[in-house]
Scaffold this active site. Structure first.
Site, PDB file in Angstrom:
ATOM      1  N   ASP A   1      30.276  10.651  37.336  1.00 51.01           N
ATOM      2  CA  ASP A   1      31.278  11.372  38.120  1.00 51.01           C
ATOM      3  C   ASP A   1      31.763  12.628  37.387  1.00 51.01           C
ATOM      4  O   ASP A   1      31.505  12.816  36.186  1.00 51.01           O
ATOM      5  CB  ASP A   1      32.454  10.423  38.397  1.00 51.01           C
ATOM      6  CG  ASP A   1      33.174  10.733  39.691  1.00 51.01           C
ATOM      7  OD1 ASP A   1      33.100  11.877  40.168  1.00 51.01           O
ATOM      8  OD2 ASP A   1      33.839   9.819  40.221  1.00 51.01           O
TER       9      ASP A   1
ATOM     10  N   ASP B   1      34.001  11.366  49.222  1.00 48.83           N
ATOM     11  CA  ASP B   1      34.993  10.290  49.110  1.00 48.83           C
ATOM     12  C   ASP B   1      35.554   9.912  50.465  1.00 48.83           C
ATOM     13  O   ASP B   1      36.235   8.902  50.602  1.00 48.83           O
ATOM     14  CB  ASP B   1      36.150  10.724  48.193  1.00 48.83           C
ATOM     15  CG  ASP B   1      35.797  10.549  46.727  1.00 48.83           C
ATOM     16  OD1 ASP B   1      34.748   9.955  46.431  1.00 48.83           O
ATOM     17  OD2 ASP B   1      36.583  11.012  45.872  1.00 48.83           O
TER      18      ASP B   1
HETATM   19  C1  GLA Z   1      35.953   9.844  42.306  1.00 50.28           C
HETATM   20  C2  GLA Z   1      34.772   9.261  43.036  1.00 50.28           C
HETATM   21  C3  GLA Z   1      35.172   7.951  43.657  1.00 50.28           C
HETATM   22  C4  GLA Z   1      35.641   7.010  42.571  1.00 50.28           C
HETATM   23  C5  GLA Z   1      36.788   7.631  41.791  1.00 50.28           C
HETATM   24  C6  GLA Z   1      37.136   6.770  40.584  1.00 50.28           C
HETATM   25  O1  GLA Z   1      36.968  10.218  43.171  1.00 50.28           O
HETATM   26  O2  GLA Z   1      34.275  10.153  43.992  1.00 50.28           O
HETATM   27  O3  GLA Z   1      34.100   7.367  44.359  1.00 50.28           O
HETATM   28  O4  GLA Z   1      34.568   6.731  41.715  1.00 50.28           O
HETATM   29  O5  GLA Z   1      36.449   8.932  41.330  1.00 50.28           O
HETATM   30  O6  GLA Z   1      38.186   7.287  39.846  1.00 50.28           O
END
Ligand code: GLA
Length: 690
Positions: free
Chosen positions: A434, A503
């Site tokens: 990420d 997300d």
């Molecule tokens: C980001 C990702 C999510 C999740 C969060 C965790 O927003 O896109 O899917 O993994 O971080 O903190």
């Protein structure tokens, strides 16, 4: 694509498009369609790689100067070489002692050309590179529409079409990462040629995960000069004697099958050339991700319980998201410390990993390696490892700072932590990588001469670390994520196997997001989760089946709190996962045709069809219906006209010719009920040749 070396060694690109034979001279315009403003000028001319220093007023691809103050580049042709499917044209500037190699890798079957440039300093003085774009793509005088993808967190990849007028239209990113607000992809078509399935389209996708710039440069007499590459914003690179610098590749092409045809060429390129070779052909597993279920509050027993339920549903890969490491009880601490949190996992990760493997699933974890919380062991030991500007306070984003991945010591420290996690607790099969904030105060005051190089060095450093991990753990699947689809480009897809698209998991919003994403990227790299209702981002309540049907468009994942799902939802989910596994070869290895793109009201549909046309899955959706307007014919594509086909669910028979000519009815209006349901209707049907 026709290249022509004209007077004064100027490289022209007089034709890029349909081919009518192989005699290159036949494509050269006898009379220039676009006269320059002075006989000695090159404005409006179709140049393959305009540089500052040539007599043009175009948006240039290359800007270089010497430390001594010599400016501008002039090309002298040196040599050409063909090696297999690659052409290299070498030029040099004898004043700057700069060698410029223009590269064209041809993918004839895909109608694609990958273009890049390699610079080499042949002299004894340091050269300052101020701008190095990957390519220019000229199109002849006409009226064009530009297509681009834009968005933001939770709303990535919205398709925009706008007419190009004289003047410049720019897009790009200066956020450090490639694709949250704009995506490094474009298409251009003559105004009026608008169909999904036909019409001329020129398009390109830049293989770069950092800042980028795209300019549609509408020149005199309506000629178009398109340039794209690494963004010159705050960029400057010192090229010492004997050093070289390479631009990322622009993969560009031409299709007469509309924007859908363009997308299929890019999909094939990703699937056959760009994705990491070791997992290229591997069907992507159905995954479960615990983020929306448990947030930062992960515990070993609770994850084991989720894993059991996931396995019973048919899930193949269990992923523990954020929260398993360091002091990560919330998003204010822990990033930078990639060791297992022993309060949450008193016996380490092995207990959970072994159980997940025993249940027959792969095991994966979430990491965010380029980031650091000020509240972490790493930051306390090395506060200077995060980007910072001299004597200025660094701005926090999601309570975190960006690590300077341009620094070898930073990369080494992070790599060795990751290496330990991936090897000390049993087999980790998957990593979600990420990157949750854009970059600010992007400085490295201790290294003033390299400060403006970090934008590029960071991205190269990221690729290097991903490459090392892949070499050390060849079985590992890696997913690229950046707060959703913030870094979903052709560049990162050389080092990662799939992308977390957004997300936003609301099934209605996802239709639009996934449509845009699918113009640039293959279903094999588009990860979609089924989550809980009301949806966490939008509060909407979509039926379980609808949520599954939308998530089936790519790599299926489940991201809800399945500990709370009812027995009947769990049973339905298991059946839907089984159905997806049947369709998976068509979705992940077939060809994608949008039959009707998503619209605010009314049905939309997408089709996945085997390469040989012998089987197809059709997915139809209607988020909001309009009474009397629900039934639409959808004409299927790419079937074998002369063969008979049978619909799996009910045995209905038809022929390829009929399915392509008359189509099927998107029967999304429930007319049998006294109160017909027009909203949230979906169906997935499979037709196979008999
Ligand atoms: C980001 C990702 C999510 C999740 C969060 C965790 O927003 O896109 O899917 O993994 O971080 O903190």
């Amino acid at each position: 694509m026709v290249l022509w070396l004209g007077p004064d060694d100027t490289l022209y690109l007089p034709h890029w498009g349909a081919s009518g034979g192989s005699v290159a001279e036949a494509y050269l315009p006898r009379v220039s369609p676009n006269r320059p403003s002075e006989a000695g000028f090159l404005d409006g001319q179709p140049l393959a790689y305009p540089a500052y220093g040539m007599s043009t007023f175009k948006e240039p691809c290359l800007v270089v100067q010497t430390e001594g103050g010599a400016r501008g580049v002039r090309f002298e042709f040196v040599s050409d070489a063909i090696d297999g499917d690659s052409l290299e044209l070498q030029f040099q500037d004898p004043l700057l002692h700069l060698q410029v190699t223009l590269r064209f890798r041809v993918y004839a079957v895909l109608d694609l050309v990958a273009r890049s440039v390699l610079l080499r300093n042949l002299g004894s003085q340091t050269l300052l590179l101020e701008r190095v774009l990957s390519a220019a793509l000229p199109l002849p005088p006409d009226q064009y529409d530009a297509l681009t993808l834009h968005g933001q967190w939770g709303r990535e990849f919205t398709l925009h079409q706008q007419p190009l007028h004289p003047g410049r239209l720019t897009s790009g990113s200066t956020r450090g990462l490639s694709s949250h607000e704009a995506h490094p992809w474009f298409a251009v078509r003559p105004r009026g040629e608008q169909a999904e399935h036909h019409g001329r389209v020129w398009f390109g996708s830049l293989a770069w995960s950092g800042n980028w710039l795209l300019v549609f440069d509408g020149e005199r007499n309506d000629a178009l000069n398109i340039v794209i590459g690494m963004h010159p914003f705050d960029f400057s690179w010192r090229l010492g004697p004997n050093e070289s610098f390479e631009s990322p590749e622009l993969v560009c092409g031409y299709s007469e099958a509309g924007i859908g045809g363009a997308s299929r060429l890019l999909h094939r390129f990703e699937e056959t050339h760009q994705l990491p070779a070791n997992h290229r052909e591997r069907p992507r597993p159905v995954l479960y991700n615990s983020w929306e279920a448990t947030g930062f509050d992960v515990q070993v027993d609770q994850q084991v319980e989720l894993a059991r339920r996931a396995a019973a549903m048919g899930v193949e890969l269990f992923v523990v998201d954020d929260g398993w490491f360091g002091a990560r009880d919330h998003d204010r601490a822990g990033l930078g410390d990639w060791t297992v949190n022993l309060q949450k996992f008193p016996n380490g990760l092995r207990e959970l990993i072994d159980e997940v493997h025993r249940l027959g699933m792969g095991f994966g974890i979430w990491v965010e390696p380029e980031m650091v919380n000020p509240d972490s062991e790493l930051f306390r030991a090395h506060p200077d490892w995060a980007y910072h500007a001299l004597d200025r306070t660094a701005t926090l984003g999601r309570n975190q700072l960006v690590l300077n991945f341009a620094r070898p010591a930073v990369r080494e420290a992070i790599y060795s932590q990751l290496h330990a996690v991936l090897s000390e607790h049993g087999r980790v099969d998957f990593v979600k990588w990420d990157h949750n904030r854009a970059w600010t105060e992007v400085g490295w005051p201790e290294q003033p001469t390299q400060q403006r190089e970090v934008w590029v060095r960071h991205v190269l450093g990221l690729y290097e670390v991903l490459g090392r991990l892949r070499a050390a753990f060849p079985h590992l699947l890696i997913e690229s994520c950046a707060g959703g689809g913030g870094r979903a480009d052709l560049g990162v897809l050389r080092w990662t196997d799939q992308v977390w698209t957004s997300d936003n998991t609301d099934a209605a919003d996802r239709l639009t997001i996934q449509y845009g994403y699918s113009l640039a990227h293959s279903p094999r790299v588009m990860v979609n989760w089924v989550t809980d209702v009301p949806n966490a981002q939008t509060g909407r309540v979509a039926p379980l089946e609808f949520r599954f049907h939308v998530a089936m468009q790519g790599v299926l994942g489940i991201g809800g709190d399945i500990a709370e799902w009812s027995a009947s939802d769990l049973a339905s989910a298991a059946a839907l996962v089984a159905q997806y596994k049947q369709l998976r070869p068509l979705v992940q290895h077939g060809r994608q045709y949008w039959l009707r793109p998503p619209a605010a009201i009314g049905p939309c549909g997408v089709q996945y069809v085997a390469e040989d046309g012998a089987a197809t899955a059709v997915m139809l959706y209607q988020v909001r219906g309009l009474r009397g307007a629900g039934a639409r014919r959808m004409r299927l594509r790419h079937l074998q006209a002369e063969r008979g086909y049978r619909r799996e669910a009910d045995g209905v028979k038809s022929t390829g010719a009929a399915l392509m000519a008359a189509g099927i009815t998107a029967d999304l209006v429930n007319t049998g009920d006294r109160h017909p349901t027009l909203d949230w209707r979906s169906s997935v049907q499979v037709w196979r040749a008999v």
